[in-house]
Design a protein around this motif. Sequence first.
Motif, PDB file in Angstrom:
ATOM      1  N   PHE A  77      23.106  -5.182 -21.322  1.00 40.51           N
ATOM      2  CA  PHE A  77      23.595  -4.806 -22.655  1.00 40.51           C
ATOM      3  C   PHE A  77      22.979  -3.527 -23.200  1.00 40.51           C
ATOM      4  O   PHE A  77      23.503  -2.957 -24.169  1.00 40.51           O
ATOM      5  CB  PHE A  77      23.343  -5.946 -23.654  1.00 40.51           C
ATOM      6  CG  PHE A  77      21.891  -6.256 -23.895  1.00 40.51           C
ATOM      7  CD1 PHE A  77      21.168  -5.569 -24.861  1.00 40.51           C
ATOM      8  CD2 PHE A  77      21.241  -7.234 -23.158  1.00 40.51           C
ATOM      9  CE1 PHE A  77      19.831  -5.850 -25.087  1.00 40.51           C
ATOM     10  CE2 PHE A  77      19.900  -7.529 -23.370  1.00 40.51           C
ATOM     11  CZ  PHE A  77      19.195  -6.834 -24.337  1.00 40.51           C
ATOM     12  N   GLU A  78      21.886  -3.057 -22.628  1.00 40.40           N
ATOM     13  CA  GLU A  78      21.242  -1.851 -23.146  1.00 40.40           C
ATOM     14  C   GLU A  78      22.186  -0.643 -23.033  1.00 40.40           C
ATOM     15  O   GLU A  78      22.751  -0.382 -21.961  1.00 40.40           O
ATOM     16  CB  GLU A  78      19.951  -1.561 -22.386  1.00 40.40           C
ATOM     17  CG  GLU A  78      18.719  -2.182 -23.000  1.00 40.40           C
ATOM     18  CD  GLU A  78      18.366  -1.587 -24.340  1.00 40.40           C
ATOM     19  OE1 GLU A  78      18.620  -0.387 -24.536  1.00 40.40           O
ATOM     20  OE2 GLU A  78      17.850  -2.316 -25.195  1.00 40.40           O
ATOM     21  N   PRO A  79      22.377   0.105 -24.120  1.00 31.60           N
ATOM     22  CA  PRO A  79      23.328   1.234 -24.102  1.00 31.60           C
ATOM     23  C   PRO A  79      23.041   2.280 -23.033  1.00 31.60           C
ATOM     24  O   PRO A  79      23.967   2.841 -22.446  1.00 31.60           O
ATOM     25  CB  PRO A  79      23.190   1.822 -25.507  1.00 31.60           C
ATOM     26  CG  PRO A  79      22.701   0.679 -26.350  1.00 31.60           C
ATOM     27  CD  PRO A  79      21.822  -0.122 -25.465  1.00 31.60           C
ATOM     28  N   MET A  80      21.768   2.555 -22.758  1.00 34.40           N
ATOM     29  CA  MET A  80      21.435   3.612 -21.812  1.00 34.40           C
ATOM     30  C   MET A  80      22.004   3.327 -20.425  1.00 34.40           C
ATOM     31  O   MET A  80      22.510   4.234 -19.750  1.00 34.40           O
ATOM     32  CB  MET A  80      19.911   3.777 -21.734  1.00 34.40           C
ATOM     33  CG  MET A  80      19.444   4.851 -20.775  1.00 34.40           C
ATOM     34  SD  MET A  80      19.939   6.517 -21.293  1.00 34.40           S
ATOM     35  CE  MET A  80      19.307   7.496 -19.951  1.00 34.40           C
ATOM     36  N   HIS A  81      21.948   2.083 -19.983  1.00 35.97           N
ATOM     37  CA  HIS A  81      22.469   1.737 -18.658  1.00 35.97           C
ATOM     38  C   HIS A  81      23.978   1.920 -18.600  1.00 35.97           C
ATOM     39  O   HIS A  81      24.515   2.427 -17.610  1.00 35.97           O
ATOM     40  CB  HIS A  81      22.105   0.291 -18.319  1.00 35.97           C
ATOM     41  CG  HIS A  81      22.566  -0.139 -16.957  1.00 35.97           C
ATOM     42  ND1 HIS A  81      22.094   0.437 -15.798  1.00 35.97           N
ATOM     43  CD2 HIS A  81      23.472  -1.082 -16.575  1.00 35.97           C
ATOM     44  CE1 HIS A  81      22.676  -0.135 -14.752  1.00 35.97           C
ATOM     45  NE2 HIS A  81      23.515  -1.050 -15.198  1.00 35.97           N
ATOM     46  N   GLN A  82      24.664   1.529 -19.665  1.00 36.26           N
ATOM     47  CA  GLN A  82      26.121   1.645 -19.674  1.00 36.26           C
ATOM     48  C   GLN A  82      26.541   3.122 -19.670  1.00 36.26           C
ATOM     49  O   GLN A  82      27.479   3.508 -18.964  1.00 36.26           O
ATOM     50  CB  GLN A  82      26.713   0.951 -20.914  1.00 36.26           C
ATOM     51  CG  GLN A  82      25.998  -0.308 -21.382  1.00 36.26           C
ATOM     52  CD  GLN A  82      25.737  -1.333 -20.300  1.00 36.26           C
ATOM     53  OE1 GLN A  82      26.554  -1.518 -19.401  1.00 36.26           O
ATOM     54  NE2 GLN A  82      24.597  -2.021 -20.380  1.00 36.26           N
ATOM     55  N   VAL A  83      25.837   3.931 -20.458  1.00 37.64           N
ATOM     56  CA  VAL A  83      26.148   5.365 -20.503  1.00 37.64           C
ATOM     57  C   VAL A  83      25.861   6.014 -19.154  1.00 37.64           C
ATOM     58  O   VAL A  83      26.641   6.841 -18.665  1.00 37.64           O
ATOM     59  CB  VAL A  83      25.347   6.055 -21.628  1.00 37.64           C
ATOM     60  CG1 VAL A  83      25.561   7.572 -21.587  1.00 37.64           C
ATOM     61  CG2 VAL A  83      25.766   5.508 -22.987  1.00 37.64           C
ATOM     62  N   LEU A 119      22.336  10.019 -25.239  1.00 37.35           N
ATOM     63  CA  LEU A 119      21.657   8.991 -26.033  1.00 37.35           C
ATOM     64  C   LEU A 119      20.799   9.636 -27.118  1.00 37.35           C
ATOM     65  O   LEU A 119      20.799   9.189 -28.277  1.00 37.35           O
ATOM     66  CB  LEU A 119      20.798   8.122 -25.119  1.00 37.35           C
ATOM     67  CG  LEU A 119      20.521   6.709 -25.637  1.00 37.35           C
ATOM     68  CD1 LEU A 119      21.755   5.838 -25.446  1.00 37.35           C
ATOM     69  CD2 LEU A 119      19.334   6.085 -24.929  1.00 37.35           C
ATOM     70  N   LEU A 120      20.078  10.680 -26.743  1.00 39.40           N
ATOM     71  CA  LEU A 120      19.249  11.373 -27.731  1.00 39.40           C
ATOM     72  C   LEU A 120      20.105  12.007 -28.820  1.00 39.40           C
ATOM     73  O   LEU A 120      19.718  12.018 -29.999  1.00 39.40           O
ATOM     74  CB  LEU A 120      18.400  12.439 -27.036  1.00 39.40           C
ATOM     75  CG  LEU A 120      17.261  11.924 -26.154  1.00 39.40           C
ATOM     76  CD1 LEU A 120      16.597  13.081 -25.414  1.00 39.40           C
ATOM     77  CD2 LEU A 120      16.231  11.183 -26.995  1.00 39.40           C
ATOM     78  N   ALA A 121      21.264  12.542 -28.438  1.00 36.27           N
ATOM     79  CA  ALA A 121      22.159  13.134 -29.438  1.00 36.27           C
ATOM     80  C   ALA A 121      22.599  12.084 -30.443  1.00 36.27           C
ATOM     81  O   ALA A 121      22.689  12.373 -31.650  1.00 36.27           O
ATOM     82  CB  ALA A 121      23.379  13.746 -28.750  1.00 36.27           C
ATOM     83  N   GLY A 122      22.869  10.871 -29.968  1.00 36.93           N
ATOM     84  CA  GLY A 122      23.282   9.808 -30.882  1.00 36.93           C
ATOM     85  C   GLY A 122      22.156   9.340 -31.778  1.00 36.93           C
ATOM     86  O   GLY A 122      22.330   9.194 -32.994  1.00 36.93           O
TER      87      GLY A 122
END
Length: 422
Positions: free
Chosen positions: A360-366, A221-224
């Motif tokens: 919907f939060e990206p962090m949970h999906q990743v 996530l941080l890389a993105g």
Amino acid sequence: MLLFPIAVLTLLTALLGIMYLDYVVDPEKNLHDFPIALVNQDVGDVIATGGQQRQVNFGNQITEALEKGVPADKVDLRVISISEAERQLQSGAVYGAIVIPSDFSKRLGILGVGSVIPGEMERPIITLQTNPRTGAFGTQIVLRVGDQALTEVNKQVGKQLTDQVAEQLKPQPGGPPAPELSGATRVTLADPVNVVVQQYHPLPDGTGQGLSAFFYALLLLLAGVVGAMVIHTMIDAQLGFVPTEYGPWYVHYPPTPISRFSTLLIKWGVMVVTANIVSAVYLSVATLLDMPIDHPLALFLYSALAIIAVGITCLSTLAAIGSAGLLVNLILFIVLGLPSSGGTVPIEATPKYFGWLASFEPMHQVFLGIRAILYFDASFEAGLARGVWMAVVGVAIGLVVGAVVSRFYDYKGLHRTNRVAA
């Protein structure tokens, strides 16, 4: 001029305080819908009571007691078969399981007889299985819930067994006096069930007790997010849209005659290339650190996809609203994302609005995707399927929003030129 940044920073820190403290200060109070499997394999037994034979099934009694005793608003107790329990443990759908063996009633009956007839007594077993691959905090909740529930059940079974033995020891009219129970026997009857704690599919060394998946997802996530910010700033500087400072030196190239959409295409392209390189770097570092990776190709491909999804969305946000996009990306991906990821504290042990954010939060999906690859044999059922299609949806949203907004700005003639504020 000075009040605006102070107000923005105050609101941002207030949001940080709420999100990061609310999810961790009282997990016991916030516990809801926490899934635990209950498996009753007991086939029952025939025991003699008062000179008569009767069929009993203590496993059914314990199952009913647990269903009534475990608070339904906090724990989702799933009464299922052993095969279904193993499937759900293997996919991370439950945090643990309570297993009553097939010979439970028989062994409990033998314990009752053994208390009357001299000899060694062996207590029947109930197994409390934890699922360490769902996280250390989830394991602690399973142990706490299991201990509280099974302690109460043990008392009830002990009372019933003690009454049964007392009935057996009643002297017959004209018969010999009833034998006295020893103190050790009374203690055993009062606490007849031996609760054995086992780890289901323990984690190997090098996983940080189940935290390596969370931190690997955080790195992606941080890389993105950070990558998008760096790419956006450096390419804009090279194209002459923003100045560049190197210590005391200041450089501002003449603006390049290029459309907003074309600029965004360049940034997207750089993001895609960078994502694959960063994914390979992370994989290499993890390998050098002896982190267990059973599916390196899957980890590389999914990591690259996740970075691309986050990076493209961040770049599109910056293209749409400019510098304010930095704050929006920070809030969306970091401030709201980390506490709703479920990587440290289970979603079921946080306030319910975190569950809504996790949808919907990206962090949970990743996190779900990385956890499935690292801990659950890259199983699609364990969260990899959701992680992949949500990343694809994220890429699609980023591409559509970025293309539509930048093309609209170009169509309206809102070109990126130096303008002097009045």
